[in-house]
Write a protein that holds these residues in place. Structure first.
Motif, PDB file in Angstrom:
ATOM      1  N   TRP A   1      -3.596   1.908   8.239  1.00  0.00           N
ATOM      2  CA  TRP A   1      -2.343   2.480   8.739  1.00  0.00           C
ATOM      3  C   TRP A   1      -2.281   3.969   8.461  1.00  0.00           C
ATOM      4  CZ3 TRP A   1       1.342   4.643   5.415  1.00  0.00           C
ATOM      5  CH2 TRP A   1       1.139   4.416   4.055  1.00  0.00           C
ATOM      6  N   ASN A   2      -1.500   4.674   9.284  1.00  0.00           N
ATOM      7  CA  ASN A   2      -1.274   6.099   9.046  1.00  0.00           C
ATOM      8  C   ASN A   2       0.101   6.497   9.562  1.00  0.00           C
ATOM      9  OD1 ASN A   2      -2.085   5.964  11.777  1.00  0.00           O
ATOM     10  ND2 ASN A   2      -2.710   8.087  11.724  1.00  0.00           N
ATOM     11  N   VAL A   3       0.602   7.578   9.002  1.00  0.00           N
ATOM     12  CA  VAL A   3       1.892   8.121   9.391  1.00  0.00           C
ATOM     13  C   VAL A   3       1.665   9.050  10.571  1.00  0.00           C
ATOM     14  CG1 VAL A   3       3.764   9.634   8.653  1.00  0.00           C
ATOM     15  CG2 VAL A   3       2.808   7.975   7.068  1.00  0.00           C
ATOM     16  N   GLY A   4       2.525   8.944  11.568  1.00  0.00           N
ATOM     17  CA  GLY A   4       2.371   9.856  12.699  1.00  0.00           C
ATOM     18  C   GLY A   4       3.083   9.466  13.930  1.00  0.00           C
TER      19      GLY A   4
ATOM     20  N   ALA B   1      10.768   3.570  11.073  1.00  0.00           N
ATOM     21  CA  ALA B   1      11.746   3.125  10.086  1.00  0.00           C
ATOM     22  C   ALA B   1      12.629   4.315   9.725  1.00  0.00           C
ATOM     23  CB  ALA B   1      11.045   2.590   8.837  1.00  0.00           C
ATOM     24  N   PRO B   2      13.928   4.099   9.512  1.00  0.00           N
ATOM     25  CA  PRO B   2      14.800   5.202   9.110  1.00  0.00           C
ATOM     26  C   PRO B   2      14.337   5.803   7.790  1.00  0.00           C
ATOM     27  CG  PRO B   2      16.042   3.144   9.348  1.00  0.00           C
ATOM     28  CD  PRO B   2      14.616   2.833   9.597  1.00  0.00           C
ATOM     29  N   TRP B   3      14.313   7.121   7.699  1.00  0.00           N
ATOM     30  CA  TRP B   3      13.854   7.808   6.495  1.00  0.00           C
ATOM     31  C   TRP B   3      14.939   8.730   5.969  1.00  0.00           C
ATOM     32  CZ3 TRP B   3       9.551   6.707   3.831  1.00  0.00           C
ATOM     33  CH2 TRP B   3       9.150   7.586   2.834  1.00  0.00           C
ATOM     34  N   GLY B   4      15.559   9.483   6.850  1.00  0.00           N
ATOM     35  CA  GLY B   4      16.651  10.359   6.439  1.00  0.00           C
ATOM     36  C   GLY B   4      16.206  11.597   5.689  1.00  0.00           C
ATOM     37  N   ASN B   5      17.110  12.113   4.889  1.00  0.00           N
ATOM     38  CA  ASN B   5      16.916  13.379   4.190  1.00  0.00           C
ATOM     39  C   ASN B   5      16.383  13.139   2.785  1.00  0.00           C
ATOM     40  OD1 ASN B   5      17.005  16.133   3.873  1.00  0.00           O
ATOM     41  ND2 ASN B   5      19.106  16.139   3.127  1.00  0.00           N
ATOM     42  N   GLY B   6      15.171  12.623   2.679  1.00  0.00           N
ATOM     43  CA  GLY B   6      14.596  12.339   1.378  1.00  0.00           C
ATOM     44  C   GLY B   6      13.126  12.691   1.339  1.00  0.00           C
TER      45      GLY B   6
ATOM     46  N   SER C   1       0.856  -1.181   0.000  1.00  0.00           N
ATOM     47  CA  SER C   1       0.000   0.000   0.000  1.00  0.00           C
ATOM     48  C   SER C   1       0.894   1.233   0.000  1.00  0.00           C
ATOM     49  CB  SER C   1      -0.895  -0.011   1.241  1.00  0.00           C
ATOM     50  OG  SER C   1      -1.643   1.180   1.350  1.00  0.00           O
ATOM     51  N   LYS C   2       0.519   2.210  -0.809  1.00  0.00           N
ATOM     52  CA  LYS C   2       1.266   3.464  -0.904  1.00  0.00           C
ATOM     53  C   LYS C   2       0.443   4.554  -0.228  1.00  0.00           C
ATOM     54  CE  LYS C   2       3.093   6.576  -4.442  1.00  0.00           C
ATOM     55  NZ  LYS C   2       3.205   6.760  -5.895  1.00  0.00           N
ATOM     56  N   GLY C   3       1.068   5.377   0.600  1.00  0.00           N
ATOM     57  CA  GLY C   3       0.377   6.452   1.304  1.00  0.00           C
ATOM     58  C   GLY C   3      -0.165   7.501   0.357  1.00  0.00           C
ATOM     59  N   ASN C   4      -1.151   8.255   0.833  1.00  0.00           N
ATOM     60  CA  ASN C   4      -1.792   9.276   0.013  1.00  0.00           C
ATOM     61  C   ASN C   4      -1.141  10.646   0.210  1.00  0.00           C
ATOM     62  OD1 ASN C   4      -2.631   9.657   2.607  1.00  0.00           O
ATOM     63  ND2 ASN C   4      -4.809   9.671   2.167  1.00  0.00           N
TER      64      ASN C   4
ATOM     65  N   ALA D   1       6.618   8.984  -1.089  1.00  0.00           N
ATOM     66  CA  ALA D   1       5.353   8.540  -0.505  1.00  0.00           C
ATOM     67  C   ALA D   1       5.647   7.327   0.377  1.00  0.00           C
ATOM     68  CB  ALA D   1       4.365   8.160  -1.604  1.00  0.00           C
ATOM     69  N   PRO D   2       5.123   7.310   1.597  1.00  0.00           N
ATOM     70  CA  PRO D   2       5.370   6.150   2.463  1.00  0.00           C
ATOM     71  C   PRO D   2       4.708   4.900   1.898  1.00  0.00           C
ATOM     72  CG  PRO D   2       3.812   7.661   3.484  1.00  0.00           C
ATOM     73  CD  PRO D   2       4.289   8.315   2.235  1.00  0.00           C
ATOM     74  N   ARG D   3       5.343   3.760   2.136  1.00  0.00           N
ATOM     75  CA  ARG D   3       4.813   2.479   1.666  1.00  0.00           C
ATOM     76  C   ARG D   3       4.906   1.452   2.781  1.00  0.00           C
ATOM     77  NH1 ARG D   3       4.936   2.086  -4.236  1.00  0.00           N
ATOM     78  NH2 ARG D   3       5.889   3.976  -5.031  1.00  0.00           N
ATOM     79  N   VAL D   4       3.907   0.587   2.835  1.00  0.00           N
ATOM     80  CA  VAL D   4       3.917  -0.531   3.768  1.00  0.00           C
ATOM     81  C   VAL D   4       3.554  -1.786   3.002  1.00  0.00           C
ATOM     82  CG1 VAL D   4       3.267   0.922   5.733  1.00  0.00           C
ATOM     83  CG2 VAL D   4       1.498  -0.297   4.483  1.00  0.00           C
ATOM     84  N   ARG D   5       3.877  -2.935   3.590  1.00  0.00           N
ATOM     85  CA  ARG D   5       3.435  -4.197   3.014  1.00  0.00           C
ATOM     86  C   ARG D   5       3.053  -5.127   4.160  1.00  0.00           C
ATOM     87  NH1 ARG D   5       8.753  -7.082   0.292  1.00  0.00           N
ATOM     88  NH2 ARG D   5       9.891  -7.499   2.230  1.00  0.00           N
ATOM     89  N   ALA D   6       2.105  -6.030   3.858  1.00  0.00           N
ATOM     90  CA  ALA D   6       1.578  -6.911   4.896  1.00  0.00           C
ATOM     91  C   ALA D   6       1.450  -8.331   4.372  1.00  0.00           C
ATOM     92  CB  ALA D   6       0.219  -6.416   5.369  1.00  0.00           C
TER      93      ALA D   6
END
Length: 140
Positions: A137-140, A113-118, A60-63, A121-126
């Motif tokens: 899921w949501n970012v926060g 999860a490490p993200w760094g200087n980039g 799934s790719k975040g919106n 779109a956030p992605r998850v897999r299940a």
């Protein structure tokens, strides 16, 4: 890049920035009676939902897009509906900017999860080894 493409990119960027700057800012509430405790994570500002099956990893790719900074870690909160053995992984970036899947565990919760200087779109897999579930899921 051709001049017409540059012009189209500039117009699109101007439209996006104008929309962001003119959007109203939501105010936070401290009254627990006004908060929605049953709202799924997908109704938040950035996130999504996906099924988890024993057949294969589903993604799934975040919106939204997340813009990081050096040392930034992306936090993801997730809820499982159905079989609670569903496992989640979040895509992050190592110190060289290479993408990797980072384990979040199973059954729902919060992970980083490490993200760094980039920017991406956030992605998850299940995946669920024993049945079928649905994950919000949501970012926060």
């Amino acid at each position: 890049m051709h001049a017409s493409k540059r012009l189209a990119v500039a117009a699109a960027t101007t439209a996006i920035v104008s929309a962001v700057l003119s959007s109203p800012v939501a105010s936070a509430t401290t009254d627990p009676g006004q908060a929605s405790h049953t709202r799924p994570a997908a109704a938040s500002r950035c996130g999504g939902n996906l099924p988890a099956t024993p057949y294969k990893w589903t993604t799934s790719k975040g919106n939204c897009s997340v813009f990081g900074y050096p040392g930034f870690q992306l936090g993801v909160r997730w809820n499982v509906y159905g079989n609670q053995r569903a496992a989640l992984q979040v895509m992050g970036f190592d110190s060289h900017g290479k993408r990797h899947w980072y384990k979040c565990g199973s059954g729902g919760g919060y992970c980083k999860a490490p993200w760094g200087n980039g920017a991406a779109a956030p992605r998850v897999r299940a995946w669920n080894p024993t049945g079928i579930s649905h994950i919000y899921w949501n970012v926060g």
